[in-house]
Design a protein around this motif. Structure first.
Motif, PDB file in Angstrom:
ATOM      1  N   PRO A 146      -4.221   3.673   0.058  1.00 47.47           N
ATOM      2  CA  PRO A 146      -3.864   3.024   1.332  1.00 47.47           C
ATOM      3  C   PRO A 146      -2.360   2.762   1.435  1.00 47.47           C
ATOM      4  CG  PRO A 146      -5.781   1.982   0.363  1.00 47.47           C
ATOM      5  CD  PRO A 146      -5.228   2.895  -0.685  1.00 47.47           C
ATOM      6  N   PRO A 147      -1.868   2.487   2.643  1.00 48.89           N
ATOM      7  CA  PRO A 147      -0.444   2.189   2.838  1.00 48.89           C
ATOM      8  C   PRO A 147       0.006   0.959   2.060  1.00 48.89           C
ATOM      9  CG  PRO A 147      -1.503   2.706   4.927  1.00 48.89           C
ATOM     10  CD  PRO A 147      -2.601   2.575   3.916  1.00 48.89           C
ATOM     11  N   LEU A 148       1.303   0.731   2.041  1.00 43.27           N
ATOM     12  CA  LEU A 148       1.869  -0.413   1.345  1.00 43.27           C
ATOM     13  C   LEU A 148       1.361  -1.718   1.949  1.00 43.27           C
ATOM     14  CD1 LEU A 148       5.618   0.663   1.011  1.00 43.27           C
ATOM     15  CD2 LEU A 148       3.802   0.897  -0.699  1.00 43.27           C
ATOM     16  N   ASP A 149       1.167  -2.706   1.100  1.00 37.44           N
ATOM     17  CA  ASP A 149       0.782  -4.060   1.519  1.00 37.44           C
ATOM     18  C   ASP A 149      -0.511  -4.071   2.321  1.00 37.44           C
ATOM     19  OD1 ASP A 149       1.286  -6.781   1.336  1.00 37.44           O
ATOM     20  OD2 ASP A 149       2.251  -6.858   3.299  1.00 37.44           O
ATOM     21  N   ALA A 150      -1.380  -3.065   2.081  1.00 37.20           N
ATOM     22  CA  ALA A 150      -2.658  -3.017   2.808  1.00 37.20           C
ATOM     23  C   ALA A 150      -3.671  -3.968   2.208  1.00 37.20           C
ATOM     24  CB  ALA A 150      -3.208  -1.590   2.800  1.00 37.20           C
ATOM     25  N   SER A 151      -3.485  -4.362   0.954  1.00 38.04           N
ATOM     26  CA  SER A 151      -4.425  -5.246   0.275  1.00 38.04           C
ATOM     27  C   SER A 151      -3.685  -6.447  -0.280  1.00 38.04           C
ATOM     28  CB  SER A 151      -5.123  -4.496  -0.869  1.00 38.04           C
ATOM     29  OG  SER A 151      -5.895  -5.390  -1.655  1.00 38.04           O
ATOM     30  N   PRO A 152      -4.278  -7.660  -0.163  1.00 34.85           N
ATOM     31  CA  PRO A 152      -3.605  -8.846  -0.717  1.00 34.85           C
ATOM     32  C   PRO A 152      -3.522  -8.810  -2.231  1.00 34.85           C
ATOM     33  CG  PRO A 152      -5.827  -9.373   0.043  1.00 34.85           C
ATOM     34  CD  PRO A 152      -5.547  -7.984   0.502  1.00 34.85           C
TER      35      PRO A 152
ATOM     36  N   HIS B 153       5.369  -6.753   0.090  1.00 37.64           N
ATOM     37  CA  HIS B 153       4.628  -7.952   0.482  1.00 37.64           C
ATOM     38  C   HIS B 153       5.544  -9.051   1.005  1.00 37.64           C
ATOM     39  CE1 HIS B 153       1.115 -10.532   0.597  1.00 37.64           C
ATOM     40  NE2 HIS B 153       1.736 -11.452  -0.119  1.00 37.64           N
ATOM     41  N   VAL B 154       6.823  -9.016   0.625  1.00 42.59           N
ATOM     42  CA  VAL B 154       7.752 -10.061   1.062  1.00 42.59           C
ATOM     43  C   VAL B 154       8.796  -9.525   2.036  1.00 42.59           C
ATOM     44  CG1 VAL B 154       7.443 -11.387  -1.058  1.00 42.59           C
ATOM     45  CG2 VAL B 154       9.267  -9.674  -0.937  1.00 42.59           C
ATOM     46  N   VAL B 155       8.641  -8.290   2.496  1.00 40.60           N
ATOM     47  CA  VAL B 155       9.584  -7.704   3.453  1.00 40.60           C
ATOM     48  C   VAL B 155       8.976  -7.739   4.848  1.00 40.60           C
ATOM     49  CG1 VAL B 155      10.833  -5.618   4.156  1.00 40.60           C
ATOM     50  CG2 VAL B 155      10.643  -6.210   1.729  1.00 40.60           C
ATOM     51  N   ALA B 156       9.616  -8.440   5.756  1.00 47.23           N
ATOM     52  CA  ALA B 156       9.117  -8.505   7.133  1.00 47.23           C
ATOM     53  C   ALA B 156       9.115  -7.112   7.761  1.00 47.23           C
ATOM     54  CB  ALA B 156       9.987  -9.447   7.961  1.00 47.23           C
ATOM     55  N   GLY B 157       7.987  -6.730   8.349  1.00 47.67           N
ATOM     56  CA  GLY B 157       7.885  -5.436   9.011  1.00 47.67           C
ATOM     57  C   GLY B 157       7.450  -4.308   8.107  1.00 47.67           C
ATOM     58  N   ALA B 158       7.193  -4.603   6.817  1.00 51.81           N
ATOM     59  CA  ALA B 158       6.805  -3.543   5.885  1.00 51.81           C
ATOM     60  C   ALA B 158       5.296  -3.334   5.834  1.00 51.81           C
ATOM     61  CB  ALA B 158       7.326  -3.854   4.482  1.00 51.81           C
ATOM     62  N   GLU B 159       4.542  -4.142   6.560  1.00 51.42           N
ATOM     63  CA  GLU B 159       3.095  -4.016   6.529  1.00 51.42           C
ATOM     64  C   GLU B 159       2.666  -2.617   7.002  1.00 51.42           C
ATOM     65  OE1 GLU B 159       4.711  -6.174   8.381  1.00 51.42           O
ATOM     66  OE2 GLU B 159       4.464  -8.129   7.409  1.00 51.42           O
ATOM     67  N   SER B 160       1.799  -2.009   6.234  1.00 50.93           N
ATOM     68  CA  SER B 160       1.216  -0.699   6.565  1.00 50.93           C
ATOM     69  C   SER B 160       2.227   0.440   6.562  1.00 50.93           C
ATOM     70  CB  SER B 160       0.494  -0.749   7.929  1.00 50.93           C
ATOM     71  OG  SER B 160      -0.564  -1.693   7.894  1.00 50.93           O
ATOM     72  N   ALA B 161       3.385   0.223   5.966  1.00 50.14           N
ATOM     73  CA  ALA B 161       4.330   1.332   5.805  1.00 50.14           C
ATOM     74  C   ALA B 161       3.724   2.376   4.878  1.00 50.14           C
ATOM     75  CB  ALA B 161       5.652   0.825   5.235  1.00 50.14           C
ATOM     76  N   THR B 162       4.015   3.635   5.129  1.00 53.27           N
ATOM     77  CA  THR B 162       3.510   4.718   4.287  1.00 53.27           C
ATOM     78  C   THR B 162       4.662   5.369   3.530  1.00 53.27           C
ATOM     79  OG1 THR B 162       3.736   6.463   5.953  1.00 53.27           O
ATOM     80  CG2 THR B 162       1.698   5.157   5.991  1.00 53.27           C
ATOM     81  N   VAL B 163       4.344   5.914   2.357  1.00 50.47           N
ATOM     82  CA  VAL B 163       5.375   6.574   1.548  1.00 50.47           C
ATOM     83  C   VAL B 163       4.688   7.509   0.569  1.00 50.47           C
ATOM     84  CG1 VAL B 163       5.399   4.672  -0.104  1.00 50.47           C
ATOM     85  CG2 VAL B 163       7.351   6.212   0.015  1.00 50.47           C
TER      86      VAL B 163
END
Length: 409
Positions: free
Chosen positions: A323-329, A273-283
């Motif tokens: 869902p992917p990372l940071d997909a939900s607040p 949530h605090v990493v720029a560009g990490a929105e919707s990353a999958t793992v």
């Protein structure tokens, strides 16, 4: 090249168009035959002389700027080490035959560096296109706006080619940096146990498509256990590679202390949530327990791992997908599931570049993967990894990065 028997001095003299070589002090070192002929200066009047002593601006024209603009362009080349293409310039060239007379010319220069062994600009290549005929009409008077516009459009088209070439080089440099960053952050397996593991990483073929694919393998506390994960950051280039590095490091640390893969992903999701560009990353992360013969897993929007049983049956581990990372607040605890295995089984984790193709359902890619894994199930992990990549990746190269981990259970 010297072994080829080519006389490069003769080639230089025969080059079509006006070409001259300057040293960093803007003194002529050499000039080809066209430059000598079309400039109206002899080789002796050029070589060894300062450029703007040979071709000064017209002192009778206070608005003359051709030589001043040329000096600025050459200085840019010396400073940046990059080629510089100029727009059409008007030059009044002093006549040697008629003292006091200045002849009007329109030239389009391109200035290029020649780098020395130390990477600094050692020489400058000045190539000039004589476009006066584009500007003048057949009677010798200054031509119409249409002819001037025609010449300008011609030069602008060439400038656009130069800009495109610079962009290509810039993207290539960014790709090299991103690849170096990826390779530095992608670990070579160093597990304490005697586990047979193969890892592969294949970058995309396009200079613009360096992505954020990554993998990780860690020893876990308590028994003969390891954690294996793969992930994919949305986007391309250096930014994606930087986000990838931060997520991989965070998950590697979380895995070592988490009670299970779901808890590790919970921690990673909050960090993303605090990493720029990490929105919707999958793992997807798996905890392999060799003592209990189980694989516990949890996925954040990632393609499912493939468990190849000893009899060749392929089980896709898709019972704990979120869902992917940071997909939900407001992140909620992620699910996890456990499956068992027997001797001779193989676990395969991968990123979407291995199975996804444009205008094709991903199920087709998964079927292709299952078929390849079944046919090569008896191969050792290194051979199996190479066979899968050879069969599934396009022969001309993939348009997306691919990470692959093969673990013999």
């Amino acid at each position: 090249m010297a072994d080829a028997g080519i006389d490069y001095a003769a080639v230089f003299q025969a080059l079509p168009g006006m070409v001259a070589v300057l040293n960093p002090g803007l003194v002529y070192v050499d000039a080809n035959e066209d430059f000598v002929r079309m400039s109206g200066r002899s080789r002796e009047q050029l070589v060894g002389h300062y450029l703007f002593d040979v071709f000064p601006d017209n002192p009778e024209d206070p608005g003359a700027s051709g030589m001043r603009n040329l000096a600025a362009s050459l200085q840019r080349v010396l400073t940046t080490g990059e080629r510089d293409t100029m727009a059409v310039q008007r030059y009044d060239v002093r006549s040697l035959e008629l003292p006091g007379r200045w002849e009007e010319h329109y030239w389009s220069p391109v200035n290029a560096p020649v780098l020395g062994p130390d990477g600094e600009v050692a020489l400058l290549v000045l190539r000039v296109e004589e476009v006066t005929e584009f500007i003048r009409d057949r009677g010798g008077a200054v031509g119409t706006r249409a002819r001037a516009l025609e010449a300008e459009l011609y030069i602008r088209a060439r400038e656009l080619q130069e800009v495109n070439e610079r962009l290509r080089k810039a993207h290539a440099r960014e790709r090299e940096v991103a690849l170096a960053l990826q390779e530095a952050m992608l670990p070579t397996p160093r597990l304490k146990g005697d586990h047979r593991v193969a890892v592969r990483y294949r970058p995309a073929v396009s200079a613009l498509n360096v992505c954020g694919d990554w993998y990780d393998l860690v020893d876990l506390v308590g028994g003969d256990r390891i954690g294996v994960a793969v992930g994919d950051v949305v986007g391309h280039g250096l930014a994606a590679a930087c986000a990838m590095g931060q997520l991989r490091s965070a998950l590697s640390a979380a895995s070592r202390v988490a009670g299970g893969p779901a808890q590790a992903l919970d921690v990673l999701g909050r960090y993303a949530h605090v990493v720029a560009g990490a929105e919707s990353a999958t793992v997807v992360i798996t905890f392999i327990d060799f003592d209990a013969r189980t694989v516990t897993y949890s996925s954040a929007g990632h393609p499912p791992p493939a468990l190849v049983h000893a009899d060749g049956k392929v089980e896709f581990l898709d019972a704990a997908t979120d869902p992917p990372l940071d997909a939900s607040p407001d992140p909620v605890p992620r699910p996890q599931a456990t499956t068992s295995f027997t001797d001779g089984a193989t676990l395969v984790l991968y990123t979407d570049g291995l199975v996804e193709r444009r205008r094709e359902d991903i199920e087709i890619g998964l079927e292709r993967l299952a078929d390849s894994l079944t046919r090569h199930r008896d191969a050792d992990p290194e051979t199996l990894a190479d066979a899968v990549l050879e069969e599934l990746l396009p022969p001309e190269g993939a348009t997306d990065d691919t990470a692959l981990i093969v673990v013999r259970l």
